[in-house]
Design a protein around this motif. Structure first.
Motif, PDB file in Angstrom:
ATOM      1  N   LEU A  35       0.723  -1.219  -0.128  1.00 40.41           N
ATOM      2  CA  LEU A  35      -0.505   0.697  -0.031  1.00 40.41           C
ATOM      3  C   LEU A  35       0.771   1.381  -0.089  1.00 40.41           C
ATOM      4  O   LEU A  35       0.384   2.238  -0.998  1.00 40.41           O
ATOM      5  N   GLU A  36       2.250   0.973   1.054  1.00 39.62           N
ATOM      6  CA  GLU A  36       2.445   2.520   1.278  1.00 39.62           C
ATOM      7  C   GLU A  36       3.558   2.534  -0.226  1.00 39.62           C
ATOM      8  O   GLU A  36       3.452   3.902  -1.174  1.00 39.62           O
ATOM      9  N   GLU A  37       3.824   1.157  -1.163  1.00 44.62           N
ATOM     10  CA  GLU A  37       4.642   1.379  -2.445  1.00 44.62           C
ATOM     11  C   GLU A  37       3.573   1.979  -3.558  1.00 44.62           C
ATOM     12  O   GLU A  37       3.921   2.873  -4.284  1.00 44.62           O
ATOM     13  N   ARG A  38       2.244   1.551  -3.538  1.00 46.10           N
ATOM     14  CA  ARG A  38       1.181   1.982  -4.388  1.00 46.10           C
ATOM     15  C   ARG A  38       0.979   4.010  -3.824  1.00 46.10           C
ATOM     16  O   ARG A  38       0.826   4.407  -5.154  1.00 46.10           O
ATOM     17  N   GLN A  39       1.179   4.192  -2.613  1.00 46.78           N
ATOM     18  CA  GLN A  39       1.085   5.865  -2.096  1.00 46.78           C
ATOM     19  C   GLN A  39       1.794   6.625  -2.888  1.00 46.78           C
ATOM     20  O   GLN A  39       1.295   7.293  -4.006  1.00 46.78           O
ATOM     21  N   GLU A  40       2.936   5.642  -3.319  1.00 43.46           N
ATOM     22  CA  GLU A  40       4.444   6.326  -3.626  1.00 43.46           C
ATOM     23  C   GLU A  40       4.072   6.934  -5.324  1.00 43.46           C
ATOM     24  O   GLU A  40       4.786   8.129  -5.609  1.00 43.46           O
ATOM     25  N   CYS A  41       3.906   5.700  -6.125  1.00 40.98           N
ATOM     26  CA  CYS A  41       3.483   6.128  -7.159  1.00 40.98           C
ATOM     27  C   CYS A  41       2.272   6.544  -7.335  1.00 40.98           C
ATOM     28  O   CYS A  41       1.982   7.376  -8.700  1.00 40.98           O
ATOM     29  N   ILE A  42       0.693   6.453  -6.759  1.00 42.66           N
ATOM     30  CA  ILE A  42      -0.271   8.057  -6.973  1.00 42.66           C
ATOM     31  C   ILE A  42       0.532   9.115  -7.032  1.00 42.66           C
ATOM     32  O   ILE A  42       0.485  10.247  -7.762  1.00 42.66           O
ATOM     33  N   ALA A  43       1.766   9.640  -5.511  1.00 45.64           N
ATOM     34  CA  ALA A  43       2.429  11.023  -5.611  1.00 45.64           C
ATOM     35  C   ALA A  43       2.873  11.495  -6.939  1.00 45.64           C
ATOM     36  O   ALA A  43       3.185  12.625  -7.454  1.00 45.64           O
ATOM     37  N   ALA A  44       4.197   9.757  -7.678  1.00 44.74           N
ATOM     38  CA  ALA A  44       4.413  10.030  -8.676  1.00 44.74           C
ATOM     39  C   ALA A  44       3.927  10.970  -9.793  1.00 44.74           C
ATOM     40  O   ALA A  44       3.680  11.886 -10.612  1.00 44.74           O
ATOM     41  N   ILE A  45       2.312  10.315 -10.282  1.00 41.90           N
ATOM     42  CA  ILE A  45       1.565  10.644 -10.960  1.00 41.90           C
ATOM     43  C   ILE A  45       0.663  12.195 -11.137  1.00 41.90           C
ATOM     44  O   ILE A  45       1.079  12.611 -11.864  1.00 41.90           O
ATOM     45  N   ASP A  46       0.394  12.084 -10.065  1.00 42.17           N
ATOM     46  CA  ASP A  46      -0.454  13.591  -9.141  1.00 42.17           C
ATOM     47  C   ASP A  46       1.360  14.263  -9.353  1.00 42.17           C
ATOM     48  O   ASP A  46       0.839  15.688 -10.139  1.00 42.17           O
TER      49      ASP A  46
END
Length: 119
Positions: A35-46
């Protein structure tokens, strides 16, 4: 920039698939790290969208998001089932703890040496 966003979305999709497999296999401890890795990916997309000044979107991005939404719906169901199992396990452990405490000695008894006063 759209190519970068597509690459990030594909990585996000793969992370979601891996997380789904972990939930199905019962590896709950790994799910939080994923979940933390996915959150980092979301932040990069944003951040990519903010750099562009708008939300980067084309037909490929829409299709990728559609696939992601379907997978997220499946994941939601799996996570709800895992949460129910965990809450049932917690409830049963609390009940066991309550039952064992119910039969413990209420009045403490001294376990010292007793002397016979008649001798």
């Amino acid at each position: 920039m759209i190519e970068e966003k597509l690459a990030l979305l594909k990585g996000f999709y793969e992370q979601t698939i891996n997380m789904k497999k972990a939930v199905e296999a019962g590896r709950d401890a790994e799910v939080f790290a994923m979940l933390e890795e996915r959150q980092e990916c979301i932040a990069a997309i944003d951040q990519l969208d903010q750099q562009a000044g708008k939300i980067l979107m084309n037909e490929e991005v829409r299709q990728q998001l559609q696939h992601q939404m379907l997978l997220e719906a499946e994941m939601k169901h799996k996570l709800e089932q895992a949460l129910k199992k965990l809450s049932q396990r917690m409830r049963s452990q609390q009940n066991e703890s309550f039952l064992t405490k119910q039969y413990e000695e209420i009045i403490p008894v001294s376990k010292g040496i007793f002397y016979d006063s008649k001798k």
